[in-house]
Design a protein around this motif. Sequence first.
Motif, PDB file in Angstrom:
ATOM      1  N   ASP A   1       6.199  10.542 -14.769  1.00 18.56           N
ATOM      2  CA  ASP A   1       5.186   9.574 -14.345  1.00 18.56           C
ATOM      3  C   ASP A   1       5.789   8.505 -13.432  1.00 18.56           C
ATOM      4  OD1 ASP A   1       3.204  10.869 -15.728  1.00 18.56           O
ATOM      5  OD2 ASP A   1       3.310   9.568 -17.482  1.00 18.56           O
ATOM      6  N   SER A   2       7.001   8.065 -13.782  1.00 19.74           N
ATOM      7  CA  SER A   2       7.683   7.063 -12.956  1.00 19.74           C
ATOM      8  C   SER A   2       7.966   7.615 -11.567  1.00 19.74           C
ATOM      9  CB  SER A   2       8.991   6.630 -13.619  1.00 19.74           C
ATOM     10  OG  SER A   2       8.741   5.956 -14.833  1.00 19.74           O
ATOM     11  N   ALA A   3       8.400   8.887 -11.509  1.00 14.32           N
ATOM     12  CA  ALA A   3       8.691   9.514 -10.224  1.00 14.32           C
ATOM     13  C   ALA A   3       7.435   9.637  -9.380  1.00 14.32           C
ATOM     14  CB  ALA A   3       9.313  10.889 -10.446  1.00 14.32           C
ATOM     15  N   GLU A   4       6.354  10.081  -9.998  1.00 16.22           N
ATOM     16  CA  GLU A   4       5.107  10.245  -9.268  1.00 16.22           C
ATOM     17  C   GLU A   4       4.619   8.909  -8.701  1.00 16.22           C
ATOM     18  OE1 GLU A   4       1.249  13.039  -9.905  1.00 16.22           O
ATOM     19  OE2 GLU A   4       1.799  11.747 -11.591  1.00 16.22           O
ATOM     20  N   THR A   5       4.672   7.869  -9.509  1.00 16.43           N
ATOM     21  CA  THR A   5       4.247   6.539  -9.055  1.00 16.43           C
ATOM     22  C   THR A   5       5.158   6.016  -7.950  1.00 16.43           C
ATOM     23  OG1 THR A   5       3.343   5.999 -11.238  1.00 16.43           O
ATOM     24  CG2 THR A   5       3.847   4.153  -9.773  1.00 16.43           C
ATOM     25  N   ALA A   6       6.467   6.172  -8.139  1.00 19.67           N
ATOM     26  CA  ALA A   6       7.425   5.679  -7.144  1.00 19.67           C
ATOM     27  C   ALA A   6       7.278   6.413  -5.823  1.00 19.67           C
ATOM     28  CB  ALA A   6       8.847   5.835  -7.676  1.00 19.67           C
ATOM     29  N   PHE A   7       7.083   7.726  -5.875  1.00 17.79           N
ATOM     30  CA  PHE A   7       6.909   8.508  -4.648  1.00 17.79           C
ATOM     31  C   PHE A   7       5.653   8.064  -3.908  1.00 17.79           C
ATOM     32  CE2 PHE A   7       9.313  12.566  -6.211  1.00 17.79           C
ATOM     33  CZ  PHE A   7      10.482  11.823  -6.264  1.00 17.79           C
ATOM     34  N   ASN A   8       4.566   7.898  -4.632  1.00 14.88           N
ATOM     35  CA  ASN A   8       3.306   7.494  -4.000  1.00 14.88           C
ATOM     36  C   ASN A   8       3.420   6.115  -3.365  1.00 14.88           C
ATOM     37  OD1 ASN A   8       1.954   9.858  -4.680  1.00 14.88           O
ATOM     38  ND2 ASN A   8       1.182   9.044  -6.614  1.00 14.88           N
ATOM     39  N   ASN A   9       4.052   5.173  -4.074  1.00 18.51           N
ATOM     40  CA  ASN A   9       4.218   3.822  -3.534  1.00 18.51           C
ATOM     41  C   ASN A   9       5.118   3.829  -2.308  1.00 18.51           C
ATOM     42  OD1 ASN A   9       2.599   2.722  -5.528  1.00 18.51           O
ATOM     43  ND2 ASN A   9       4.314   2.158  -6.850  1.00 18.51           N
ATOM     44  N   PHE A  10       6.201   4.594  -2.374  1.00 14.38           N
ATOM     45  CA  PHE A  10       7.117   4.673  -1.233  1.00 14.38           C
ATOM     46  C   PHE A  10       6.413   5.258  -0.015  1.00 14.38           C
ATOM     47  CE2 PHE A  10      10.201   7.171   1.271  1.00 14.38           C
ATOM     48  CZ  PHE A  10      11.004   6.129   1.720  1.00 14.38           C
ATOM     49  N   GLU A  11       5.671   6.349  -0.217  1.00 10.44           N
ATOM     50  CA  GLU A  11       4.939   6.966   0.888  1.00 10.44           C
ATOM     51  C   GLU A  11       3.969   5.968   1.523  1.00 10.44           C
ATOM     52  OE1 GLU A  11       2.837  10.294  -0.604  1.00 10.44           O
ATOM     53  OE2 GLU A  11       4.611  11.584  -0.782  1.00 10.44           O
ATOM     54  N   ARG A  12       3.164   5.327   0.693  1.00  8.53           N
ATOM     55  CA  ARG A  12       2.146   4.417   1.203  1.00  8.53           C
ATOM     56  C   ARG A  12       2.779   3.278   2.003  1.00  8.53           C
ATOM     57  NH1 ARG A  12       0.110   3.460  -3.172  1.00  8.53           N
ATOM     58  NH2 ARG A  12       1.122   1.490  -3.697  1.00  8.53           N
ATOM     59  N   ASN A  13       3.818   2.658   1.471  1.00  8.92           N
ATOM     60  CA  ASN A  13       4.457   1.545   2.162  1.00  8.92           C
ATOM     61  C   ASN A  13       5.137   1.984   3.453  1.00  8.92           C
ATOM     62  OD1 ASN A  13       3.671  -0.218   0.118  1.00  8.92           O
ATOM     63  ND2 ASN A  13       5.562   0.064  -1.045  1.00  8.92           N
ATOM     64  N   TYR A  14       5.775   3.146   3.417  1.00  6.15           N
ATOM     65  CA  TYR A  14       6.486   3.610   4.612  1.00  6.15           C
ATOM     66  C   TYR A  14       5.504   4.033   5.699  1.00  6.15           C
ATOM     67  CZ  TYR A  14      10.379   5.463   7.308  1.00  6.15           C
ATOM     68  OH  TYR A  14      11.313   5.671   8.303  1.00  6.15           O
ATOM     69  N   PHE A  15       4.481   4.785   5.316  1.00  8.86           N
ATOM     70  CA  PHE A  15       3.512   5.252   6.307  1.00  8.86           C
ATOM     71  C   PHE A  15       2.745   4.097   6.940  1.00  8.86           C
ATOM     72  CE2 PHE A  15       3.142   9.475   3.792  1.00  8.86           C
ATOM     73  CZ  PHE A  15       4.368   9.885   4.313  1.00  8.86           C
ATOM     74  N   ASP A  16       2.584   2.998   6.214  1.00 13.09           N
ATOM     75  CA  ASP A  16       1.916   1.820   6.772  1.00 13.09           C
ATOM     76  C   ASP A  16       2.799   1.071   7.762  1.00 13.09           C
ATOM     77  OD1 ASP A  16      -0.366   2.278   5.346  1.00 13.09           O
ATOM     78  OD2 ASP A  16       0.066   0.830   3.761  1.00 13.09           O
ATOM     79  N   SER A  17       4.110   1.308   7.696  1.00 13.23           N
ATOM     80  CA  SER A  17       5.040   0.531   8.517  1.00 13.23           C
ATOM     81  C   SER A  17       5.477   1.229   9.806  1.00 13.23           C
ATOM     82  CB  SER A  17       6.294   0.177   7.698  1.00 13.23           C
ATOM     83  OG  SER A  17       7.044   1.342   7.396  1.00 13.23           O
ATOM     84  N   VAL A  18       5.204   2.537   9.930  1.00  9.14           N
ATOM     85  CA  VAL A  18       5.621   3.290  11.117  1.00  9.14           C
ATOM     86  C   VAL A  18       4.467   4.148  11.606  1.00  9.14           C
ATOM     87  CG1 VAL A  18       8.043   3.355  10.389  1.00  9.14           C
ATOM     88  CG2 VAL A  18       6.510   5.243   9.769  1.00  9.14           C
ATOM     89  N   SER A  19       4.645   4.703  12.801  1.00  9.19           N
ATOM     90  CA  SER A  19       3.631   5.582  13.372  1.00  9.19           C
ATOM     91  C   SER A  19       4.130   7.025  13.310  1.00  9.19           C
ATOM     92  CB  SER A  19       3.345   5.187  14.833  1.00  9.19           C
ATOM     93  OG  SER A  19       2.397   6.065  15.408  1.00  9.19           O
ATOM     94  N   LEU A  20       3.480   7.835  12.490  1.00  4.39           N
ATOM     95  CA  LEU A  20       3.831   9.242  12.347  1.00  4.39           C
ATOM     96  C   LEU A  20       2.592  10.092  12.586  1.00  4.39           C
ATOM     97  CD1 LEU A  20       5.977   9.043   9.081  1.00  4.39           C
ATOM     98  CD2 LEU A  20       6.849   9.371  11.399  1.00  4.39           C
ATOM     99  N   SER A  21       2.799  11.290  13.119  1.00  7.11           N
ATOM    100  CA  SER A  21       1.669  12.183  13.361  1.00  7.11           C
ATOM    101  C   SER A  21       1.077  12.658  12.040  1.00  7.11           C
ATOM    102  CB  SER A  21       2.121  13.393  14.189  1.00  7.11           C
ATOM    103  OG  SER A  21       2.958  14.242  13.415  1.00  7.11           O
ATOM    104  N   VAL A  22      -0.169  13.092  12.102  1.00  6.93           N
ATOM    105  CA  VAL A  22      -0.843  13.610  10.913  1.00  6.93           C
ATOM    106  C   VAL A  22      -0.074  14.799  10.349  1.00  6.93           C
ATOM    107  CG1 VAL A  22      -2.939  14.726  10.057  1.00  6.93           C
ATOM    108  CG2 VAL A  22      -3.108  12.803  11.649  1.00  6.93           C
ATOM    109  N   GLN A  23       0.433  15.654  11.235  1.00  4.45           N
ATOM    110  CA  GLN A  23       1.184  16.833  10.796  1.00  4.45           C
ATOM    111  C   GLN A  23       2.426  16.437  10.013  1.00  4.45           C
ATOM    112  OE1 GLN A  23       3.310  18.952  13.833  1.00  4.45           O
ATOM    113  NE2 GLN A  23       3.244  20.895  12.719  1.00  4.45           N
ATOM    114  N   VAL A  24       3.168  15.458  10.522  1.00  2.11           N
ATOM    115  CA  VAL A  24       4.393  15.021   9.852  1.00  2.11           C
ATOM    116  C   VAL A  24       4.075  14.391   8.510  1.00  2.11           C
ATOM    117  CG1 VAL A  24       6.292  13.358   9.969  1.00  2.11           C
ATOM    118  CG2 VAL A  24       5.753  14.771  11.960  1.00  2.11           C
ATOM    119  N   VAL A  25       3.033  13.571   8.450  1.00  6.50           N
ATOM    120  CA  VAL A  25       2.640  12.934   7.189  1.00  6.50           C
ATOM    121  C   VAL A  25       2.287  13.995   6.152  1.00  6.50           C
ATOM    122  CG1 VAL A  25       0.867  11.537   6.066  1.00  6.50           C
ATOM    123  CG2 VAL A  25       1.919  10.746   8.190  1.00  6.50           C
ATOM    124  N   GLN A  26       1.550  15.024   6.576  1.00 11.34           N
ATOM    125  CA  GLN A  26       1.180  16.091   5.646  1.00 11.34           C
ATOM    126  C   GLN A  26       2.416  16.809   5.112  1.00 11.34           C
ATOM    127  OE1 GLN A  26      -1.506  18.407   8.081  1.00 11.34           O
ATOM    128  NE2 GLN A  26      -3.312  17.311   7.335  1.00 11.34           N
TER     129      GLN A  26
END
Length: 258
Positions: free
Chosen positions: A160-185
């Motif tokens: 559960d900790s891993a799942e939460t940490a991964f989701n938070n990391f993804e959200r914060n990182y994706f909000d801070s940089v510009s990545l293509s939809v393909q790369v994000v997926q």
Amino acid sequence: MTMNFKRQLRSAFGALILHVIFNCCVTSEEQAVAVKITIKGSLRSNSKVTLTVHRNLENIKLAEADIQAGDSLVLSFPISTPSIAYIQVDRKYGELYLAPGYDLIVSPEVGSAKPISYQGKGAEVNNYLTNFNLLKEKIKWANGKYVDELEMSEFSKRYDSAETAFNNFERNYFDSVSLSVQVVQILKANSEIELSLMRQEFANSLLRKDRAKKRTALAQGAESIPFEYPVEFAKGSNEVKLDTTYLNLGLSNYAYLL
């Protein structure tokens, strides 16, 4: 138990130029676009550089070279489709996402505790991979106990900790940089694959512990009792589907799940 187990799803002085034919990713020369990787920074004398990809369940070496302290190394090769590659500089190891036209500067900082870092075109996705992998290992080794050493209740919390940490990391990182939809997926799929791998590692540890208990019981004259997965693993443990997209991309962690 709160785990979502249904979610199943890596200086220019004296520069040495090395051209590599990236056959595993090239369908035709007309479609291919060059990728350039410049390795420089704090390097030890006679540092070895190795670049590999994972294809058809095999590691394929693309390039290998020695560079002297103070030198830089430039790898240049054509690719037509994105690919995951793995780079090792001396004792530093990193996962790379490569796409046609990328022009990366790789700073391994050999001899320091710093992770490999990237600049240039393609840096955002590769710095993501570096930091995601650091986070993943930190969670898997939390409190000095690796995931396959845990009891069921401990693993549930760790997952559960891993799942939460991964989701938070993804959200914060994706909000801070510009990545293509393909790369994000691809990056989101990669984190799901890592969660599945964590499940698999723990399930394998349960099987190993069970075999050890059976050997002890049999040695003492007891009858062998069939192994049963805990209810949390009994359903959905074999739901990993073959997806050639991830195999063609070279995601070695996905190949390990199959």
